[in-house]
Enzyme design. Structure first.
Site: not given
Length: 236
Positions: A90, A118, A140, A144, A211, A213
């Site tokens: 994370e 990473d 994530d 775009k 979670t 989220y």
């Protein structure tokens, strides 16, 4: 163990995450964060060797969670799987701090190792054929088109991940963003090393823990999907 700050040059072509820090940590959480890193952080400066020896107690399996957010799911699985060592990656400092603070209350914390950065660096560091389970939950989405290469579910990252998974190991992916669902299906369909499950993607896994989220996504009328893929032998 200390966290490694060296980033392999061949893994830095486009970060897969955004910001690294949110609100300033309160004193108690900041102390838990520092103490937790001192105990649980992976050191990538030396070869991995035996990944089962990374933990304080014996383990028979190895799981990796890529981008664990606040750590609710990781700690839930840590409690459910007493024979499994967990590696959590994370880059967001506040999420890492929350996990390390909450982990103090879990008996299985000796089977937890973390990396603040990473996840590709950890994957590259691990030996061939060691992972039994990989979780990629609400990554994530980089919605775009110009950021498409920054999505984890792509050919380069799957090429990196596949050799580190055991034959039959499971890759779980959850997302509430339509473009990322499509990216996930496209990437795994085009990669010869992953076999999709026939389970319904609208239904969470039996051992799933919702979670914060996900609860927010559902409140905002975004529909989660839950994908499972299994590592298979590459065709000759």
């Amino acid at each position: 163990m200390q966290a490694n700050t060296n980033t392999p040059k061949d893994r830095t072509r486009g970060l897969l995450y955004g910001r690294r820090k949110g609100k300033t940590l309160r004193d108690a959480r900041a102390r838990a964060y520092e103490a937790g890193l001192a105990r649980h952080a992976l050191d990538l400066s030396e070869p991995c060797g035996d990944p089962y020896a990374l933990f304080d107690v014996p383990v028979r399996k190895l799981a990796l969670e890529i981008g664990f957010g606040g750590g609710e799911h990781l700690l839930h699985q840590l409690d459910r799987q007493p024979d499994t060592g967990f590696l959590g990656c994370e880059p967001f400092v506040n999420g890492m701090a929350r996990l390390l603070d909450d982990a103090k209350e879990h008996e299985g914390q000796g089977r937890l190792r973390v990396y603040e950065g990473d996840a590709r660096e950890v994957i590259a560091w691990l030996p061939i054929g060691c992972l039994d389970m990989v979780y990629l939950l609400y990554p994530d989405p980089w919605p775009k088109l110009k950021h498409e290469k920054r999505r984890f579910m792509g050919p380069d990252t799957l090429d990196l991940l596949h050799p580190k998974m055991k034959l039959g190991a499971e890759l779980r992916v959850a997302s509430d963003i339509d473009v990322y669902k499509a990216t996930t299906l496209k990437a795994t369909r085009e990669h010869p090393g992953f076999e999709p499950s026939d389970r319904k993607t609208s239904v969470p896994w039996e051992d799933w823990a919702r979670t914060r989220y996900e609860a927010k996504a559902i409140r905002e009328d975004r529909t989660p999907a839950y994908f499972s893929f299994f590592a298979k032998v590459l065709p000759q």
